[in-house]
Motif scaffolding. Structure first.
Motif, short mmCIF file in Angstrom:
data_model
loop_
_atom_site.label_atom_id
_atom_site.label_comp_id
_atom_site.label_asym_id
_atom_site.label_seq_id
_atom_site.Cartn_x
_atom_site.Cartn_y
_atom_site.Cartn_z
N UNK B 108 -46.67 -7.50 -20.13
CA UNK B 108 -45.91 -8.58 -20.35
C UNK B 108 -44.74 -8.81 -19.50
N UNK B 147 -37.81 -5.12 -20.05
CA UNK B 147 -38.64 -5.33 -21.38
C UNK B 147 -38.75 -4.02 -22.10
N UNK B 150 -35.09 -3.47 -24.08
CA UNK B 150 -35.19 -4.36 -24.98
C UNK B 150 -36.03 -3.65 -26.19
N UNK B 151 -37.10 -3.34 -25.82
CA UNK B 151 -38.05 -2.79 -26.79
C UNK B 151 -37.61 -1.77 -27.47
N UNK B 174 -35.30 -13.27 -15.32
CA UNK B 174 -36.22 -12.38 -16.27
C UNK B 174 -35.47 -11.38 -16.74
N UNK B 176 -32.53 -10.77 -16.93
CA UNK B 176 -31.29 -11.36 -17.83
C UNK B 176 -31.89 -11.98 -19.07
N UNK B 177 -32.91 -12.58 -18.92
CA UNK B 177 -33.41 -12.94 -20.45
C UNK B 177 -33.53 -11.89 -21.45
N UNK B 178 -33.81 -10.60 -20.92
CA UNK B 178 -34.16 -9.79 -21.65
C UNK B 178 -32.73 -9.00 -22.19
N UNK B 179 -31.74 -9.61 -21.52
CA UNK B 179 -30.44 -9.00 -22.18
C UNK B 179 -30.05 -7.87 -21.18
#
Lengths: 443, 443
Positions: B108, B147, B150-151, B174, B176-179
Motif C-alpha cells: 500500500x 502507513x 497509522x496502522x 501521502x 500527511x494524508x495518513x495523519x
C-alpha cells in the motif's frame, strides 16, 4: 488485533466467461437511436465506430460470453483480485455488520478500468484497427487504455476532460509514459472543440464533450475506432469478472451479501460488481444494490429516465437511461470519473426496474470517508471509490441502530495514489464544497 | 503470446521468521563506534535511540527471529507478493535467459519499505514509544512509516530530503494524508539544519543530513525514538521476507537462480531479497548477486571500505562499510532513494567478502529500461527499481552472447506511480544527465 482478513483465489480461477445480464432482466434494453433519423441504429452504423467483436457483444442475448485466452493471460498480471474483510472499519464503526471489499486497486493502471481496456485493445488488434480513440474523465480510463494499447500493440488517443488535464498532470504523464497520446477536451484539434472554446474559452469540459471529440476524430480517420470506458453494454460485460470472482470468494467463506455497494459515474464498476448477483436477487434473494454518486452530479438520484444523447455534441446515438441532460456540465469535483450526465443504459434500466437504490454524497463527506479508510487499513482509495466507502459507513451505522448483523460488500474500484493533490486540498480546507447544482440544469 | 507467468503463494505462506545472515557469514560485522569516544557502542547508548526489541535484533547472532503475529497479520494486506516470469522482456531481448521478478509494488505504500515499517511501528507501540522520527530520501520510506504508524497508532515525524520535498509533493501529501508530519531537510527545525542553511541556503539535502536532524530531534524528546528505513541490521532483517518468499516460489517451479539482481541505495531491498540465498552460495552454489547503483552516487563501485559516519552531522555512530564520505552530497537525481553516501554495513561486509558484484548506471539508461519494462509488462517501475531492470537487461544481453540459458531473478522493489514527473522529464529531454561526480568528492 487483526485489521483485516484476506480471501484469495488461485490464478486458475480467473473467469473463463463474462456474464451478460440482459437475458436475465425482466425487460430488454431499449434500442439506441440514430441521432439524425431517430430510428434504431443497425450494425452498419455501429461498424463505423466500433470493432465488430464488440458490436456483437453490445447486442448479445447470450448469458455467457467466452473470454479470449489472450485476455485471460493479460488478466493474470493482477487477477484474481483479493476480497478483504475490513475488521478495523467494523470495529471503528462499532457495527454488527460485516464489511467486505473487492480490491481492484492492484491493477497496473490503478483501477478496474483495465478489465475492459485489455479486451478492447485485444479485439482492436485482432481486427487490424490502427488506433483507438477515447475520452477520459479523471484519467483512469485513459490510463487503462494506454497500458492495454502498449500491451497489445495498438495506438491510443485520449481526449481528457480539460479540468482533469489541468489538475491531474500525473495522469497525463502516465498515458504518455506508455507511449500514447493525450489531448485536453475541449481543445483545438476538432471542429466541435474549437466551437466550444470559441463560446467559452475557460470551458472545463466533461466526459460528454470528450466523447464528441473522440467521435469526430473516429469519423475523420477510417483506421480509427472508438473505445469507451463505460456506458456501453460490452464495457459493463467485461467488468463482470469483478462480480464473478467476488461471488466465488463469498461462497468460499459461506457469506451471503445483504448489501452490494459501488460508486457510480456511468456505472461500469457497479455493473461489473453487482450484475453477477442480480439473478439471485431476481430469484428472490433479499439483497440491496446501492449506488453512491456525487451530489454535484446526481444522475441516478435526480436525473430523469428518458432518451438522451451520450455526448454533448449530439454526434453519437441516443440511449434511454437516467440523465441530467447531455448539456449538463458538472462542477469540477475531484472525483472526475463520476462527472458524467447519464448512467450506462443497462444501469439505468436496472434502476428503472427497481433493482438498484442510489444515494448522493457531498464531496467533503466522501474525502472524510476515504481518509478514515486509509488510516485504518493502509489503502488509499480513489475519490470515486471513497463514495462507495461513504455509503458503506452510512449503511453500517443503520445496521448498528437496527442491530442487524448484515453482510455489506463493496467494490474498491481503484487506488488514490494519483489523487493525492485532491486529498491535500480536502485536508487543507475540508469545507470548500463543490458548487451546488442549479435546479434548472438538472434536465 | 503470453507476456508473463505468475507464481503465487497462499496467505499461509507468509514467513513466520526473519532470516539473520550474520551467523552464516565468514566474518562477523565490525562494531559500531561511538562518535565521541570511538569505542564500540553498547546497548545503553543504543537504548536512547531505538526501541529495545530492535537493539536485540541489531546485534543478534540467532539465524532465525520470530515475526510477531501482529506483524504477520499486517503483512496479510499484500503479502505474499507474486513472483512473475517476464516472458515479453525475454522475447524482446531475444535472450536464452529466463527472467523472473519478485513484485514488491503491491504494498500500500508502494514499495518493499513497508515490510520493516510495520515491524518498527509494532515494536514502538509495544514499548510505549510516542513518536518515531525518521529520514526519507525519495519519500518511499516516509510513506511506509506513515502507513505503519497509522496502522499501529504511533506518530511519525519524517525529515524528507529537501530536493525530494520540493520535487515530489505527492509523497509529502501521502504522508500527511495518513495523519503524519513531514519536514524538509535541511530545515529550520533543528540546530544542525539551521547551520546547514546558513552556510548554503539552497542546500539540496541528502539522507545523511536528514538522519542528523532526526537524531537531534530524538535526543531532544525522550518519548521519541529513531526509525531507520535502511542501513541498520534489523531493517535488513525485516526485509528478508522478500527473499524467503522468493526462494519458496523458485523452488516450487524448480528454478535455481544464477543471478540475483537488485538496486542499491543503502541496500535494504537487495539484502532482503538476496541474503536468504547467501547460505546456498557459501555452500558452493554458483550464483552472482548483482547490485545496481546510480553513476551519480556510486557507493559500491567507487566507494572505500572503512569506518565512516552514517550521518553528515556526525551525531550518530560510525560504521565500517563502503562509503563515498559522510560529507558527500549527491546530485539531485530522480532516484532519490539511492542518494546515500554509504552502503548498509552488512551489505558492505558482503561486498568486502566478495559475495556481491556491483555496477553503476547513468540516469538516462535507467529510465529507458524502466519505460521499456512498463510498455512490455504494464507495470511502471520506481526509478530505483529501474536500476535493477537496467542491470537485468545487460545481464540478459551477455547471456545471449554466451548462449547461456541462465535464470535471472530481480527484485521489483516498488512502483513508480508517484514518480511520473521524473518519467516525464526523461521523455521530454532524455539526455539531461545528472552532474558528474567530482573525483574530490568521492572520499
Amino acid at each position: 488485533m487483526n485489521a483485516l482478513e484476506r480471501f484469495d483465489l488461485p490464478v486458475s480461477a480467473i473467469p473463463r466467461r463474462w456474464y451478460n445480464v440482459v437475458p436475465d432482466l425482466p425487460e430488454l434494453p431499449d434500442d439506441y437511436l440514430d441521432p439524425v433519423t431517430r430510428e434504431p441504429v443497425g450494425p452498419q452504423y455501429l461498424e463505423t465506430l466500433l470493432p465488430r467483436a464488440l458490436i456483437a457483444q453490445e447486442t448479445s442475448l447470450e448469458r455467457w460470453i467466452a473470454i479470449p485466452q489472450e485476455v485471460r493471460d493479460a488478466y493474470r498480471l493482477w487477477r484474481p483480485t483479493p476480497l478483504y474483510r475490513a475488521l478495523a472499519l467494523e470495529r471503528h464503526l462499532d457495527t454488527p455488520a460485516r464489511i467486505y471489499f473487492k480490491y481492484e486497486g492492484s491493477s497496473p493502471s490503478g483501477s478496474h478500468k483495465l478489465n475492459s481496456a485489455l479486451a478492447q485493445a485485444y479485439y482492436a488488434r485482432l481486427e487490424g484497427v490502427e488506433r483507438l480513440v477515447t475520452d477520459t474523465g479523471a484519467g483512469q480510463w485513459g490510463s487503462a487504455l494506454a497500458v492495454a494499447g502498449a500491451r497489445f500493440g495498438v495506438d491510443a488517443l485520449v481526449y481528457m476532460v480539460r479540468t482533469s488535464y489541468k489538475t491531474k498532470p500525473a495522469r497525463r504523464q502516465f498515458i504518455e509514459t506508455y507511449g500514447q497520446q493525450v489531448l485536453p477536451s475541449p481543445g483545438p484539434h476538432t471542429a466541435y472543440g474549437r466551437d466550444l472554446l470559441a463560446a467559452r474559452p475557460d470551458h472545463p469540459g466533461s466526459e460528454a464533450t470528450a466523447v464528441s471529440e473522440a467521435l469526430e476524430t473516429v469519423r475523420a480517420h477510417p483506421g480509427s475506432r472508438l473505445s469507451m470506458g463505460a456506458f456501453a453494454n460490452h464495457v459493463l460485460l467485461h467488468q463482470t469478472v469483478i462480480g464473478l470472482e467476488t461471488r466465488e470468494q463469498l461462497q468460499s467463506i459461506g457469506a451471503v451479501p445483504d448489501y452490494l455497494v459501488a460508486s457510480v459515474g456511468c456505472g461500469s464498476n457497479l455493473a461489473g460488481f453487482a450484475f453477477p448477483f442480480l439473478a439471485d436477487k431476481l430469484a428472490g434473494a433479499e439483497m440491496t444494490v446501492l449506488a453512491a454518486e456525487p451530489a454535484a452530479c446526481p444522475t441516478l438520484t435526480a436525473g430523469e429516465y428518458r432518451y438522451d444523447y451520450a455526448d454533448s455534441g449530439r454526434l453519437g446515438p441516443l440511449a434511454r437511461t437516467y440523465t441530467l441532460g447531455h448539456a449538463f456540465v458538472p462542477p469540477p469535483i475531484h472525483a472526475g470519473g463520476l462527472r458524467y450526465h447519464g448512467a450506462a443504459p443497462l444501469v439505468g434500466l436496472v434502476r428503472h426496474e427497481g433493482l438498484l437504490e442510489a444515494r448522493a454524497y457531498p464531496q467533503h463527506e466522501v474525502f472524510e470517508a476515504g481518509t478514515l479508510f486509509a488510516r485504518l487499513h493502509g489503502l488509499l482509495p480513489a475519490p470515486e471509490t471513497a463514495h462507495a466507502i461513504r455509503a458503506v459507513i452510512d449503511t453500517a451505522h443503520q445496521c448498528r441502530e437496527r442491530r442487524h448483523p448484515a453482510t455489506i460488500v463493496f467494490c474498491y474500484s481503484g487506488h488514490g495514489l494519483l489523487d493525492l493533490p485532491a486529498y491535500h486540498s480536502h485536508h487543507t480546507d475540508p469545507m470548500v464544497e463543490e458548487e451546488p447544482v442549479p435546479h434548472a440544469a438538472v434536465r
